[in-house]
Design an enzyme around this catalytic site. Sequence first.
Site, PDB file in Angstrom:
ATOM      1  N   ASP B   7       0.879  -1.171   0.000  1.00 43.00           N
ATOM      2  CA  ASP B   7       0.000   0.000   0.000  1.00 43.00           C
ATOM      3  C   ASP B   7       0.922   1.228   0.000  1.00 43.00           C
ATOM      4  OD1 ASP B   7      -2.049   1.757   0.234  1.00 43.00           O
ATOM      5  OD2 ASP B   7      -2.515   1.304   2.328  1.00 43.00           O
ATOM      6  N   GLU B  67      -2.288  -1.553  -5.097  1.00 44.25           N
ATOM      7  CA  GLU B  67      -3.631  -1.044  -5.353  1.00 44.25           C
ATOM      8  C   GLU B  67      -3.687  -0.293  -6.673  1.00 44.25           C
ATOM      9  OE1 GLU B  67      -6.736   2.106  -3.269  1.00 44.25           O
ATOM     10  OE2 GLU B  67      -4.803   1.691  -2.363  1.00 44.25           O
ATOM     11  N   ASP B 139      -1.774   0.412   9.031  1.00 46.42           N
ATOM     12  CA  ASP B 139      -1.425   0.784   7.660  1.00 46.42           C
ATOM     13  C   ASP B 139      -1.084  -0.419   6.795  1.00 46.42           C
ATOM     14  OD1 ASP B 139      -1.254   3.793   8.110  1.00 46.42           O
ATOM     15  OD2 ASP B 139       0.155   3.029   9.596  1.00 46.42           O
TER      16      ASP B 139
END
Lengths: 166, 166
Positions: B7, B67, B139
């Site tokens: 991410d 992503e 996170d």
Amino acid sequence: MIILGVDPGSRITGFGVVRVHNGKIEHINHGVILMDADDAFPLRMKELGSAFREVMEKYKPQQVVIEKIFLGKNADSAFKLGHARGVIMYEAGLGGAEVQEYATRSVKKGVTGNGGASKEDVQAILKVMLSLKTISRIDASDALAMACYHAFEMKKKAIMQRAVSL
Amino acid sequence: MIILGVDPGSRITGFGVVRVHNGKIEHINHGVILMDADDAFPLRMKELGSAFREVMEKYKPQQVVIEKIFLGKNADSAFKLGHARGVIMYEAGLGGAEVQEYATRSVKKGVTGNGGASKEDVQAILKVMLSLKTISRIDASDALAMACYHAFEMKKKAIMQRAVSL
């Protein structure tokens, strides 16, 4: 001092290398890194980074200069460009160079005296300044202009520091 | 097969590592790469790339999942994010991994059954799925979810290929 100017792109990345010696700017080389348009985007980033590492290792610049970007309407192309810039910044840092960003307008103004100068104007002046018969790769001339502009700026700073310390 | 979900961010980058073995997904590790907010942006890209290289070298994933981004209104943050993604893609490629991108919605739907699931929903299901007492780094949970989703997708593809070849 070796300065490497870079004009990053996710298909073509231009670069220009100059040496500043005794206050004179000397052209070392310029060229482009071409990525394979048929390759997926992540793979192109690998191609770019690997080729740029070779440029870093060959010329060992102390300074790397990249165009500063102002986001326009086309967020999609700015996003793509961001990827290429990230790769360049990373490899420049790994190679031990300091990274500097300048707005195109400042570079054009510094090199030609006119912030709205055309690519052709910039090239014509670069040829004279660096005693080049031709700039073989059009894509590299912006990169070369950035490297030269950075050389001017560093010289200016040095002179001002000397003046301050008088 | 080792799958690494990432991410990316230009201040915090989360990652999650899973192993797929005999059709089962096993949690290996998850964590974050923190960049120094006081450092200039180009320097942060160097910190990110160097730390991510360590992650690649430690876990040696065959697949890296990031992503997929749809550009929203905030072009400026998308541009910054692009830099971080470029660095990740480059190092993933250097490490010999294939890079895959999935939209968040697909990942959420695949993991929880609901494309609009909250971060908390995703975490709750991940904990059960991977037999984790806690996901220490919030996170990293999106990264872990991506790795798991990719494991599902690869399994599905393998089953379909087997069905086709019957």
